[in-house]
Design an enzyme around this catalytic site. Structure first.
Site, short mmCIF file in Angstrom:
data_model
loop_
_atom_site.label_atom_id
_atom_site.label_comp_id
_atom_site.label_asym_id
_atom_site.label_seq_id
_atom_site.Cartn_x
_atom_site.Cartn_y
_atom_site.Cartn_z
N GLY A 89 2.35 2.12 5.06
CA GLY A 89 4.43 1.23 4.94
C GLY A 89 4.48 1.69 6.30
CD GLU A 108 6.98 -5.81 -2.57
OE1 GLU A 108 7.13 -5.27 -3.09
OE2 GLU A 108 7.04 -6.41 -1.78
N GLY A 149 0.13 -1.52 -0.26
CA GLY A 149 -0.39 -0.31 -0.23
C GLY A 149 1.15 1.54 0.38
CB SER A 150 -0.27 4.89 1.23
OG SER A 150 -0.94 4.62 2.30
CB CYS A 165 3.07 0.01 -6.77
SG CYS A 165 3.43 -1.17 -7.65
P1 NAD Z 1 -2.84 2.14 1.51
O1 NAD Z 1 -2.10 2.87 1.72
O2 NAD Z 1 -4.56 2.97 1.49
O3 NAD Z 1 -4.21 1.21 1.60
C1 NAD Z 1 -3.91 -0.39 1.56
C2 NAD Z 1 -4.25 -1.38 2.68
O4 NAD Z 1 -3.25 -0.78 3.94
C3 NAD Z 1 -5.63 -1.06 2.68
O5 NAD Z 1 -6.40 -2.94 3.23
C4 NAD Z 1 -5.26 -0.62 4.01
O6 NAD Z 1 -6.35 -0.87 4.97
C5 NAD Z 1 -4.38 -0.59 4.95
N1 NAD Z 1 -4.09 0.21 5.54
C6 NAD Z 1 -3.97 1.17 5.70
N2 NAD Z 1 -3.37 2.15 6.64
C7 NAD Z 1 -3.29 1.05 8.11
C8 NAD Z 1 -2.55 0.67 9.32
N3 NAD Z 1 -2.49 1.63 9.77
N4 NAD Z 1 -2.93 -0.44 9.57
C9 NAD Z 1 -2.56 -1.61 9.19
N5 NAD Z 1 -2.95 -1.89 8.10
C10 NAD Z 1 -3.40 -0.40 7.46
O7 NAD Z 1 -3.35 1.63 -0.52
P2 NAD Z 1 -4.36 1.98 -1.53
O8 NAD Z 1 -4.37 3.26 -2.14
O9 NAD Z 1 -5.15 0.32 -1.09
O10 NAD Z 1 -3.06 1.58 -2.82
C11 NAD Z 1 -2.38 2.39 -3.33
C12 NAD Z 1 -0.62 2.19 -3.28
O11 NAD Z 1 -0.45 1.19 -3.07
C13 NAD Z 1 0.04 3.72 -3.76
O12 NAD Z 1 0.56 4.24 -3.07
C14 NAD Z 1 0.49 1.73 -4.72
O13 NAD Z 1 2.07 2.34 -4.93
C15 NAD Z 1 1.12 1.38 -3.28
N6 NAD Z 1 1.00 -0.13 -4.09
C16 NAD Z 1 2.84 -0.34 -4.02
C17 NAD Z 1 2.82 -1.61 -4.49
C18 NAD Z 1 4.61 -2.60 -4.40
O14 NAD Z 1 3.94 -3.63 -4.70
N7 NAD Z 1 4.94 -2.13 -4.01
C19 NAD Z 1 1.69 -3.05 -4.83
C20 NAD Z 1 0.51 -2.81 -5.19
C21 NAD Z 1 0.35 -1.03 -4.53
#
Ligand code: NAD
Length: 501
Positions: free
Chosen positions: A238, A255, A233-234, A289
């Site tokens: 992370g 990731e 995720g973001s 990503c």
């Molecule tokens: P996001 O960070 O908003 O959410 C991702 C996940 O994290 C969701 O399931 C969310 O519920 C969970 N989450 C959020 N805050 C949390 C916390 N404090 N504790 C535990 N879980 C939590 O991301 P998004 O908008 O769904 O996805 C887009 C982002 O993901 C972009 O930044 C993209 O680059 C990244 N991404 C990275 C990869 C990679 O492999 N590097 C792959 C896909 C997406």
């Protein structure tokens, strides 16, 4: 649009136990609601961790090739249901159907990889300094693996983690994005079918699904019984996850966000470069990503390349991602659209010339956010270019020397993917060398997006440092034991220490 009930039906999904309040699945295609689901609470997460933990205690003793058989059966379910699952991915995430199907294909590919791996999981033997001794490394299952996934790869990310984690002998808990719960429920249903076919040596509780918001993710992160957190995720997410895991010294695979660049050198094959740029920058509406976000073009080819890009951007097929000829589907939601517009405003303030970027209204879809992908010619790599905006914005900057271009590539906080278009061997090898790209992925004559599962996937710096998928990424899902065996009749000590008692 396809009927959601029909698609779920084809996949054998019964939504009844999931229905309720708290999580709403929308389709970004029209912005309408697909389903209202019950948000699980942290207390339920704790119960599921307990079940996953007892499943692990049994599963770790099932021989690895037999564990591979479960993943093989799951791969069969995916093959049989590729069309329906691909459609569902498109309906819930908005990516075009070809990419929805491609995402399911990626799941099938990692299953195949994991089945082969289940007969390997190799350790080493190591030369001992002591006579009559042998040293070796053994790899053992880790425990409960917690997977947190993002909306833009709603099913493949789980499969990258889970296929490896299962053959490595772990149980898996999954907290998918709250924006894409239906795809997760469908994948879980297909996995349960594979479990049923597998037989009784798969323990109850081996695969757990948690439909909830970030509080559920946080509950899993804080639970000491979860041995590994693999979070996609973001970078903001992370950071939160990494610091909580650090408190309990838990393992992580992170990731996170990317800010990927391409260098187009004087000797580049521009035909190929144009195709790679357009696919990498506008594919998945810039919501990968690995999407291409920064383009560094040598002065000598700038005027041949950039007008061509503008021409193509002016005619891109934007629209319903389920329709065959569409290349650019919608953004995930209004928030994504607002973030895109905000970044374009900042880019203009920093001297950028913006081409495209405006909203495309669709009839009867006032809650859907379709946009014209944007090209932004920037005078230099200014502040806005250091941020990942999860939308189709491609910043373009001229460069004069390769050294300058590599410095620009490396000058951002993220380090996921990168590429160079060149036919000059010296330039290509310099880009791949220790003083070249600092990213986890560095490509020559292909774009930065669209990785194959055979390689380890992940990135450096604020991208989090994790590796998933191929190569030896499986080691992240196991613990390593170093074993020394003495088959002699004496007890020599290491380092020649004499200790007489
Ligand atoms: P996001 O960070 O908003 O959410 C991702 C996940 O994290 C969701 O399931 C969310 O519920 C969970 N989450 C959020 N805050 C949390 C916390 N404090 N504790 C535990 N879980 C939590 O991301 P998004 O908008 O769904 O996805 C887009 C982002 O993901 C972009 O930044 C993209 O680059 C990244 N991404 C990275 C990869 C990679 O492999 N590097 C792959 C896909 C997406």
């Amino acid at each position: 649009m396809h009927n959601i009930a029909d698609v779920l039906n084809k996949l054998g999904v019964d939504l009844t136990p999931y229905k309720g309040d708290g999580i709403i699945s929308h389709t970004p295609i029209t912005g309408t609601v697909l389903a209202n689901l019950r948000a699980e609470q942290p207390a339920q997460v704790a119960e599921k961790v307990a079940r996953a933990q007892s499943a692990f205690a049994q599963w770790r003793n099932v021989p690895a090739p037999r564990r591979g058989e479960l993943v093989r059966l799951f791969g069969e379910e995916l093959r049989a249901n590729k069309d329906a699952l691909g459609q569902l991915v498109t309906m819930e995430s908005g990516k075009i159907l070809q990419e929805g199907l491609g995402e399911v294909q990626e799941m099938i590919d990692i299953c195949d990889f994991a089945v082969g791996l289940s007969r390997q999981l190799y350790g080493l033997t190591i030369a001992s300094e002591r006579p009559g001794h042998r040293m070796m490394e053994s790899w053992h299952p880790l425990g409960v693996v917690g997977v947190i996934s993002a909306f833009n790869f709603p099913v493949a990310v789980w499969a990258w983690n889970a296929a490896l984690a299962f053959v490595c002998g772990n149980s898996v808990m999954w907290k998918p994005s709250e924006k894409t719960p239906l795809t997760a429920i469908a994948v879980h249903a297909l996995f349960v079918k594979a479990l049923t076919r597998f037989g009784s040596d798969a323990p109850e509780g081996l695969a757990q699904l948690v439909i909830g918001d970030s509080a559920c993710g946080a509950a899993m992160v804080d639970d000491a019984r979860v041995a590994l957190i693999s979070a996609t995720g973001s970078t903001k997410m992370g950071r939160a996850v990494a610091s909580r895991c650090a408190q309990r010294l838990a393992r992580t695979i992170l990731e996170l966000g990317g800010n990927n660049a391409m260098i187009v050198a004087p000797s580049a094959d521009l035909e190929m470069a144009v195709r790679a740029i357009v696919f990498s920058a506008v594919g998945t509406a810039g919501q990968r990503c690995t999407s291409l976000r920064r383009l560094f073009v040598h002065d000598s080819v700038y005027d041949a390349l950039v007008p061509r890009l503008k021409k193509i951007y002016g005619t891109l097929a934007i629209g319903n991602p389920l329709e065959k000829n569409t290349l650019v589907g919608p953004l995930i939601d209004a928030q994504a659209f607002a973030a895109m517009q905000q970044s374009l405003t900042s880019a203009r303030d920093e001297g950028g010339k913006v081409f495209g970027g405006e909203r495309q209204q669709m009839t009867d879809c006032s809650d859907a956010y379709y946009v014209h992908p944007a090209l932004v010619e920037m005078p230099t790599q200014s502040q806005i270019m250091h941020h990942e905006t999860f939308a189709p914005i491609l910043y373009i900057v001229r460069y004069q020397t390769l050294e300058q271009a590599i410095n620009l590539n490396n000058a951002v906080p993220q380090g996921l993917s990168s590429s160079i278009f060149t036919t000059d061997l010296r330039e290509a090898e310099t880009f791949l060398s220790a003083s070249g790209s600092d990213c986890g992925i560095a490509n020559v004559n292909i774009g930065p997006s669209g990785a194959e599962i055979g390689g380890a996937f992940g990135g450096e710096k604020e991208t989090g440092g994790g590796r998933e998928s191929g190569s030896d990424a499986w080691k992240g899902y196991m613990r390593r034991a170093t074993n020394t065996i003495n088959y002699s009749a004496s007890l020599p000590l290491a380092q020649g220490i004499s200790f007489t008692i």
